[in-house]
Scaffold this motif. Structure first.
Motif, PDB file in Angstrom:
ATOM      1  N   TYR A   1       0.828  -1.246   0.104  1.00 56.11           N
ATOM      2  CA  TYR A   1       0.004  -0.122   0.071  1.00 56.11           C
ATOM      3  C   TYR A   1       0.805   1.394   0.115  1.00 56.11           C
ATOM      4  O   TYR A   1       1.775   1.068   0.896  1.00 56.11           O
ATOM      5  CB  TYR A   1      -0.956  -0.102   1.237  1.00 56.11           C
ATOM      6  CG  TYR A   1      -1.647  -1.247   1.154  1.00 56.11           C
ATOM      7  CD1 TYR A   1      -3.003  -1.306   1.053  1.00 56.11           C
ATOM      8  CD2 TYR A   1      -1.178  -2.440   2.017  1.00 56.11           C
ATOM      9  CE1 TYR A   1      -3.806  -2.391   1.124  1.00 56.11           C
ATOM     10  CE2 TYR A   1      -1.965  -3.456   1.852  1.00 56.11           C
ATOM     11  CZ  TYR A   1      -3.299  -3.437   1.573  1.00 56.11           C
ATOM     12  OH  TYR A   1      -4.047  -4.526   1.622  1.00 56.11           O
ATOM     13  N   VAL A   2       0.449   2.045  -0.997  1.00 51.47           N
ATOM     14  CA  VAL A   2       1.358   3.380  -1.058  1.00 51.47           C
ATOM     15  C   VAL A   2       0.552   4.625  -1.080  1.00 51.47           C
ATOM     16  O   VAL A   2      -0.429   4.632  -1.848  1.00 51.47           O
ATOM     17  CB  VAL A   2       2.347   3.216  -2.235  1.00 51.47           C
ATOM     18  CG1 VAL A   2       3.024   4.555  -2.378  1.00 51.47           C
ATOM     19  CG2 VAL A   2       3.101   2.162  -2.369  1.00 51.47           C
ATOM     20  N   THR A   3       1.014   5.521  -0.358  1.00 50.66           N
ATOM     21  CA  THR A   3       0.115   7.173  -0.476  1.00 50.66           C
ATOM     22  C   THR A   3       1.087   7.851   0.017  1.00 50.66           C
ATOM     23  O   THR A   3       2.128   7.805   0.653  1.00 50.66           O
ATOM     24  CB  THR A   3      -1.193   7.010   0.277  1.00 50.66           C
ATOM     25  OG1 THR A   3      -1.781   8.184  -0.087  1.00 50.66           O
ATOM     26  CG2 THR A   3      -0.672   6.954   1.922  1.00 50.66           C
ATOM     27  N   MET A   4       0.846   9.177  -0.335  1.00 46.82           N
ATOM     28  CA  MET A   4       1.533  10.565  -0.204  1.00 46.82           C
ATOM     29  C   MET A   4       0.692  11.733  -0.184  1.00 46.82           C
ATOM     30  O   MET A   4      -0.201  11.873  -0.796  1.00 46.82           O
ATOM     31  CB  MET A   4       2.655  10.647  -1.048  1.00 46.82           C
ATOM     32  CG  MET A   4       3.673  11.847  -0.894  1.00 46.82           C
ATOM     33  SD  MET A   4       4.796  11.920  -2.400  1.00 46.82           S
ATOM     34  CE  MET A   4       3.948  12.761  -3.705  1.00 46.82           C
ATOM     35  N   VAL A   5       1.231  12.565   0.947  1.00 50.20           N
ATOM     36  CA  VAL A   5       0.166  14.016   0.872  1.00 50.20           C
ATOM     37  C   VAL A   5       1.386  14.865   1.083  1.00 50.20           C
ATOM     38  O   VAL A   5       2.473  14.510   1.759  1.00 50.20           O
ATOM     39  CB  VAL A   5      -0.513  13.888   2.144  1.00 50.20           C
ATOM     40  CG1 VAL A   5      -1.736  13.036   1.788  1.00 50.20           C
ATOM     41  CG2 VAL A   5      -0.096  13.763   3.567  1.00 50.20           C
ATOM     42  N   LYS A   6       1.083  16.093   0.819  1.00 49.11           N
ATOM     43  CA  LYS A   6       1.899  17.264   1.182  1.00 49.11           C
ATOM     44  C   LYS A   6       1.349  17.891   2.401  1.00 49.11           C
ATOM     45  O   LYS A   6       0.181  18.305   2.435  1.00 49.11           O
ATOM     46  CB  LYS A   6       1.936  18.436  -0.062  1.00 49.11           C
ATOM     47  CG  LYS A   6       2.740  19.760   0.244  1.00 49.11           C
ATOM     48  CD  LYS A   6       3.981  19.479  -0.033  1.00 49.11           C
ATOM     49  CE  LYS A   6       4.953  20.490   0.208  1.00 49.11           C
ATOM     50  NZ  LYS A   6       4.480  21.919   0.157  1.00 49.11           N
ATOM     51  N   HIS A   7       2.272  17.866   3.505  1.00 51.19           N
ATOM     52  CA  HIS A   7       1.788  18.704   4.882  1.00 51.19           C
ATOM     53  C   HIS A   7       2.828  19.555   5.006  1.00 51.19           C
ATOM     54  O   HIS A   7       3.970  19.132   5.406  1.00 51.19           O
ATOM     55  CB  HIS A   7       1.665  17.275   5.667  1.00 51.19           C
ATOM     56  CG  HIS A   7       1.219  17.865   7.054  1.00 51.19           C
ATOM     57  ND1 HIS A   7       1.811  17.937   8.167  1.00 51.19           N
ATOM     58  CD2 HIS A   7      -0.226  18.061   7.156  1.00 51.19           C
ATOM     59  CE1 HIS A   7       1.222  18.323   9.151  1.00 51.19           C
ATOM     60  NE2 HIS A   7      -0.113  18.497   8.659  1.00 51.19           N
ATOM     61  N   GLY A   8       2.408  20.663   5.233  1.00 48.08           N
ATOM     62  CA  GLY A   8       3.382  21.847   5.522  1.00 48.08           C
ATOM     63  C   GLY A   8       4.531  22.114   4.445  1.00 48.08           C
ATOM     64  O   GLY A   8       4.189  22.039   3.335  1.00 48.08           O
ATOM     65  N   ASP A   9       5.716  21.930   4.893  1.00 52.45           N
ATOM     66  CA  ASP A   9       6.813  21.979   3.959  1.00 52.45           C
ATOM     67  C   ASP A   9       7.510  20.582   3.448  1.00 52.45           C
ATOM     68  O   ASP A   9       8.427  20.304   2.925  1.00 52.45           O
ATOM     69  CB  ASP A   9       7.986  22.878   4.480  1.00 52.45           C
ATOM     70  CG  ASP A   9       7.664  24.259   4.659  1.00 52.45           C
ATOM     71  OD1 ASP A   9       6.720  24.952   3.731  1.00 52.45           O
ATOM     72  OD2 ASP A   9       8.180  25.128   5.513  1.00 52.45           O
ATOM     73  N   ASP A  10       6.727  19.693   3.979  1.00 57.30           N
ATOM     74  CA  ASP A  10       7.281  18.179   3.609  1.00 57.30           C
ATOM     75  C   ASP A  10       6.203  17.325   2.983  1.00 57.30           C
ATOM     76  O   ASP A  10       4.980  17.549   2.944  1.00 57.30           O
ATOM     77  CB  ASP A  10       7.642  17.521   4.919  1.00 57.30           C
ATOM     78  CG  ASP A  10       8.566  18.268   5.949  1.00 57.30           C
ATOM     79  OD1 ASP A  10       9.470  19.052   5.228  1.00 57.30           O
ATOM     80  OD2 ASP A  10       8.665  17.745   7.012  1.00 57.30           O
ATOM     81  N   TYR A  11       6.903  16.484   1.985  1.00 53.14           N
ATOM     82  CA  TYR A  11       5.907  15.261   1.480  1.00 53.14           C
ATOM     83  C   TYR A  11       6.063  14.013   2.501  1.00 53.14           C
ATOM     84  O   TYR A  11       7.252  13.795   3.032  1.00 53.14           O
ATOM     85  CB  TYR A  11       6.586  14.905   0.242  1.00 53.14           C
ATOM     86  CG  TYR A  11       6.319  16.130  -0.800  1.00 53.14           C
ATOM     87  CD1 TYR A  11       5.168  16.071  -1.743  1.00 53.14           C
ATOM     88  CD2 TYR A  11       7.566  16.819  -0.879  1.00 53.14           C
ATOM     89  CE1 TYR A  11       5.248  17.229  -2.519  1.00 53.14           C
ATOM     90  CE2 TYR A  11       7.269  18.020  -2.055  1.00 53.14           C
ATOM     91  CZ  TYR A  11       6.078  18.121  -2.686  1.00 53.14           C
ATOM     92  OH  TYR A  11       6.079  19.165  -3.623  1.00 53.14           O
ATOM     93  N   VAL A  12       4.873  13.556   2.912  1.00 55.72           N
ATOM     94  CA  VAL A  12       4.974  12.684   3.856  1.00 55.72           C
ATOM     95  C   VAL A  12       4.195  11.198   2.900  1.00 55.72           C
ATOM     96  O   VAL A  12       3.301  11.351   2.619  1.00 55.72           O
ATOM     97  CB  VAL A  12       4.096  13.054   5.137  1.00 55.72           C
ATOM     98  CG1 VAL A  12       3.943  11.730   6.028  1.00 55.72           C
ATOM     99  CG2 VAL A  12       4.472  13.881   5.739  1.00 55.72           C
TER     100      VAL A  12
END
Length: 220
Positions: free
Chosen positions: A179-190
């Motif tokens: 399972y893979v997912t990503m979000v942009k949060h603040g100045d980081d990619y998580v």
């Protein structure tokens, strides 16, 4: 040079100096980006929840190729965080699930986004993460996307790509879901990535719970 031109040059010079970029522009020093740590909330771990336990939380330093990022031979240092978790079945003495969270800072060189993660597909993220970090996932080069789930991570709705492949898991060759997912949060990619043998379908709910309980130190 006109007075307006002089004023513009001085303004740019002051801006770069204030941003700490002069050494990078002249090639004298690397430009360093440090991500904030991302982990899974304690309430989602342990026997009373998903059954996963934390194995490592550490900072990893990468030095991307400036030529590949389109900024010539200038040096960039990206300090990422990776937190890893496993679920152990004591009865059979095997790992039945793995999960990791990676945070990487947005790289922005003189107004130009340069972090390759920003434009990666889930397939590319899977290759990138398993290629850079030693994880229990083994070789996943033949992973095939088989499903898409919906989840909420760090307050944002996100697609979770599901891949299926055969790999080495707990010392033997088994079929697994990744399972893979990503979000942009603040100045980081998580980025969140988890996996389990397909013979244990109930682990899917636990992986989603872990995704939805990711915490990140960078508050927007």
């Amino acid at each position: 040079m006109t007075s307006r031109r002089v004023a513009t040059v001085l303004a740019v010079a002051l801006l770069l100096t204030g941003a700490g970029c002069i050494g990078f522009i002249t090639g004298e020093e690397a430009l360093t980006y440090s991500a904030e740590r991302a982990t899974v909330a304690d309430s989602a771990l342990g026997d009373g929840a998903t059954g996963y336990t934390e194995t490592t939380v550490e900072q990893r330093t990468l030095e991307p190729d400036g030529e590949e990022l389109g900024i010539g031979n200038r040096s960039i240092v990206v300090e990422n965080w990776i937190a890893q978790y496993e679920k152990q079945d004591d009865f059979i003495d095997e790992t039945v699930g793995v999960f990791a969270v990676v945070s990487t800072h947005e790289v922005d060189v003189i107004g130009q986004p340069a972090n390759p993660v920003a434009n990666m597909s889930e397939d590319e993220i899977l290759d990138q993460i398993t290629g850079q970090y030693e994880t229990p996932y083994g070789t996943l080069s033949n992973a095939e996307r088989t499903d898409t789930l919906q989840a909420t991570m760090l307050g944002q709705g996100t697609d979770v790509a599901v891949f299926t492949t055969t790999t080495q898991f707990s010392g033997r060759e088994v079929e697994v879901n990744i399972y893979v997912t990503m979000v942009k949060h603040g100045d980081d990619y998580v980025i969140a990535i988890g996996g389990h043998p397909t013979q244990l379908p109930d682990e899917r709910d636990n992986i989603v719970d872990l995704i939805e309980n990711v915490e990140h130190d960078d508050e927007e």
